[in-house]
Design a protein around this motif. Sequence first.
Motif, PDB file in Angstrom:
ATOM      1  N   LYS A 240      16.709   8.330 -23.747  1.00 55.02           N
ATOM      2  CA  LYS A 240      17.887   8.821 -23.007  1.00 55.02           C
ATOM      3  C   LYS A 240      17.831   8.376 -21.538  1.00 55.02           C
ATOM      4  CE  LYS A 240      16.408  13.479 -21.696  1.00 55.02           C
ATOM      5  NZ  LYS A 240      16.567  14.909 -21.884  1.00 55.02           N
ATOM      6  N   MET A 241      16.600   8.204 -21.032  1.00 57.11           N
ATOM      7  CA  MET A 241      16.446   7.690 -19.656  1.00 57.11           C
ATOM      8  C   MET A 241      16.813   6.211 -19.579  1.00 57.11           C
ATOM      9  SD  MET A 241      15.586  10.179 -17.981  1.00 57.11           S
ATOM     10  CE  MET A 241      14.618  11.624 -17.784  1.00 57.11           C
ATOM     11  N   LEU A 244      20.509   6.095 -19.561  1.00 55.01           N
ATOM     12  CA  LEU A 244      21.045   6.552 -18.275  1.00 55.01           C
ATOM     13  C   LEU A 244      20.833   5.497 -17.190  1.00 55.01           C
ATOM     14  CD1 LEU A 244      22.366   8.841 -16.679  1.00 55.01           C
ATOM     15  CD2 LEU A 244      20.098   9.764 -16.246  1.00 55.01           C
ATOM     16  N   TYR A 495      25.609  12.179 -13.762  1.00 54.85           N
ATOM     17  CA  TYR A 495      24.368  12.468 -14.474  1.00 54.85           C
ATOM     18  C   TYR A 495      23.082  12.221 -13.680  1.00 54.85           C
ATOM     19  CZ  TYR A 495      27.550  12.571 -18.460  1.00 54.85           C
ATOM     20  OH  TYR A 495      28.580  12.856 -19.301  1.00 54.85           O
ATOM     21  N   LEU A 496      23.167  11.473 -12.585  1.00 53.37           N
ATOM     22  CA  LEU A 496      21.940  11.219 -11.820  1.00 53.37           C
ATOM     23  C   LEU A 496      21.767  12.254 -10.726  1.00 53.37           C
ATOM     24  CD1 LEU A 496      22.054   7.344 -11.198  1.00 53.37           C
ATOM     25  CD2 LEU A 496      20.611   8.556 -12.806  1.00 53.37           C
ATOM     26  N   SER A 497      20.509  12.470 -10.324  1.00 49.22           N
ATOM     27  CA  SER A 497      20.302  13.369  -9.188  1.00 49.22           C
ATOM     28  C   SER A 497      19.920  12.537  -7.971  1.00 49.22           C
ATOM     29  CB  SER A 497      19.210  14.386  -9.498  1.00 49.22           C
ATOM     30  OG  SER A 497      17.989  13.926  -9.004  1.00 49.22           O
ATOM     31  N   LYS A 499      17.670  13.612  -5.704  1.00 54.07           N
ATOM     32  CA  LYS A 499      16.487  14.162  -5.039  1.00 54.07           C
ATOM     33  C   LYS A 499      15.566  13.016  -4.599  1.00 54.07           C
ATOM     34  CE  LYS A 499      14.189  15.180  -9.417  1.00 54.07           C
ATOM     35  NZ  LYS A 499      15.029  15.566 -10.491  1.00 54.07           N
TER      36      LYS A 499
ATOM     37  N   GLU B  89      21.849  16.876 -23.321  1.00 57.13           N
ATOM     38  CA  GLU B  89      20.554  16.278 -22.963  1.00 57.13           C
ATOM     39  C   GLU B  89      20.445  15.967 -21.472  1.00 57.13           C
ATOM     40  OE1 GLU B  89      17.837  15.698 -24.675  1.00 57.13           O
ATOM     41  OE2 GLU B  89      18.591  16.414 -26.603  1.00 57.13           O
ATOM     42  N   TYR B  90      21.589  15.784 -20.819  1.00 60.59           N
ATOM     43  CA  TYR B  90      21.563  15.434 -19.393  1.00 60.59           C
ATOM     44  C   TYR B  90      21.962  16.617 -18.512  1.00 60.59           C
ATOM     45  CZ  TYR B  90      21.364  10.675 -21.240  1.00 60.59           C
ATOM     46  OH  TYR B  90      20.994   9.528 -21.915  1.00 60.59           O
ATOM     47  N   LYS B  92      20.116  18.900 -17.161  1.00 60.71           N
ATOM     48  CA  LYS B  92      19.267  18.910 -15.965  1.00 60.71           C
ATOM     49  C   LYS B  92      19.431  17.547 -15.327  1.00 60.71           C
ATOM     50  CE  LYS B  92      14.705  18.348 -15.019  1.00 60.71           C
ATOM     51  NZ  LYS B  92      13.357  18.192 -15.536  1.00 60.71           N
ATOM     52  N   LYS B  93      19.844  17.516 -14.062  1.00 54.32           N
ATOM     53  CA  LYS B  93      20.061  16.213 -13.422  1.00 54.32           C
ATOM     54  C   LYS B  93      18.772  15.428 -13.349  1.00 54.32           C
ATOM     55  CE  LYS B  93      24.257  16.281 -10.887  1.00 54.32           C
ATOM     56  NZ  LYS B  93      24.889  15.614  -9.761  1.00 54.32           N
ATOM     57  N   ILE B  94      18.876  14.132 -13.622  1.00 53.01           N
ATOM     58  CA  ILE B  94      17.669  13.303 -13.681  1.00 53.01           C
ATOM     59  C   ILE B  94      17.543  12.444 -12.437  1.00 53.01           C
ATOM     60  CG2 ILE B  94      16.534  11.475 -14.966  1.00 53.01           C
ATOM     61  CD1 ILE B  94      18.561  13.052 -17.237  1.00 53.01           C
TER      62      ILE B  94
END
Lengths: 514, 94
Positions: A240-241, A244, A495-497, A499, B89-90, B92-94
């Motif tokens: 899934k990463m 993304l 969908y991305l953070s 941080k 599934e997403y 939680k922010k990635i």
Amino acid sequence: MAEVSTKGIGKVIFSSSLGTLIEWYDFYIFGMLAKTISAQFFPEGNDTAALLSTLAIFAAGFLVRPFGALFFGRLGDMIGRKYTFLLTLVLMGGSTFLIGLVPGYKSIGIAAPLLVLFLRLVQGLALGGEYGGAATYVAEHAPAGRRGYFTAWIQTTATLGLFVALGVIMLVKNNMTDASFNAEWGGWRYPFWISILLVGVSIYIRLRMNESPVFAKLKAEKKISSNPLKESFGKKENFKMVLLALFGAVMGQGVIWYTGQFYAQSFLENTVRIEFVQNREILLWAIGLATPFFLVFGALSDKIGRKWIMLTGMLLGVIFYRPIFGELLRSADVSEISTEKNPVKLSLRISLNNNDSVITSTTQHYSTKGLYYFTEKNDTIFSDQNKVSKQSKIKILDKRLENPLKIKFIFLIWIMIIFVTMVYGPVAAFLVELFPTKIRYTSMSLPYHIGNGVFGGLVPFIATLLSATFTIDPLVGLWYPIGVAALCFVIGALYLSNKAPSISPEGGGDLEDD
Amino acid sequence: MIKENIAFSQSSKASPLGRFGRAVKKLMGFVWMIIAPVIIFFLISGAINNIGHGTKDINKPIPWIIIISIFTPIAGGLMIFGWYAIKGEYEKKI
């Protein structure tokens, strides 16, 4: 935790970046010399040669690069980063040098395009494996808080490779006649031969480097993945990463990168019709002035996070591509011919076509917009006096910009390369931080090469497709990069953070804590 | 079941804006799933309309075969991405 300090990082960056730069140089010179290579190895009128030529163009970029990412990524996660990206360098340098040694179609017939196709595919394969290794190697040497800055050096290589390739080709071309350059064993081969020297130096430097400390620790603890492909793409948590990374970052980065550096160049040459050497000169200036910004945005991403820098670059491309390309087109429009200076007839040539005379005249015109251009006209005087002589349409050959307009063009291209630096500067750090050490090389290489090789590489093809379908709008080809970048922007924003990895409570800042 | 309850209790604690954001992420999953086959449809119709109608690269079959073969798994990936988004599934922010 493995020791990660900045001691010796300069050497790590230099050895990695030099090799990657040379790999890009090798890959680009083939594309930049495509016309000459085509004439030497893929002559017109031969169907098999034409088929091989198409395969050399499309298969190397679209099919073989992702395959190389999988093949070498797996190798890099199993035997180590150092030896894998050493191998890609040897393959790339060797195949480039050998392309320069293949005799032309006239000498060895169909064997020539077959050999060139094979070597081009090896180049694509090697390129697919190189980048992930270099980015991972540098990132695993860099401390968490400065990973964006250090990996940004690797990011400069794709652009600097283009810079060096342009520079070497121009240097060779400017020092000989066109005939000497384009001959079977002519000057076009020199850039290929030069590669072996560059690669030799780079291999020597890389051999003296140590394995990445993070990978070495993993190896010592016997925690290396036995099947990186299965772990990367077979396990949902990691797959899934990968998805993304591709749809939320790299796909948009690929089209912005390609449009700013390559589509802009072909647009200036084929649509605006700027003369060959000046076109490259404009690009060289723009690239040279924009390259430091890879480091600026890489370093900035360490402070404020990667996400919004990359997404802002995409958004700016979405908003400004059409105005910028439109301005390039309008600024060099020559529908208004200056009345201040008279056109100068440069040459007049008379040739015979059957019994008819064809008069070809070349004229230099001045435009009020600060440029001059050359036109060609063919008039036919028929031997049969009953026929009226035929005047052909005036064909614009080349345009040459005077200094103020040239500076404006450099500025506009520079802006687009700044967008490239925004999306491309932080992307290596972003990718390495998404994946665990034991499958990092494999997991980051595939989305990167699909994003750049497939989504980016498709820009000219889709642009031609759109231009053939919607013939009125000369900028219609831009809707493809705009659409892909917009889609990627929405996915990334959702969908991305953002941080900053160095302060991530989830431990994203420590590459070895997997 | 326990997992679902935890997820439910977490989402019920989230702010209205957070809940809205999560709902948008899930809903957009349907969009990504729809876009994937649409891309393949346009590629195939583009190939049918252009092959053999000129001398450019877009008129040759080989580029289309390569592009469609490489884009089919990519479109499949976009569908899976959409499915993961729908399944949360997403979240939680990635």
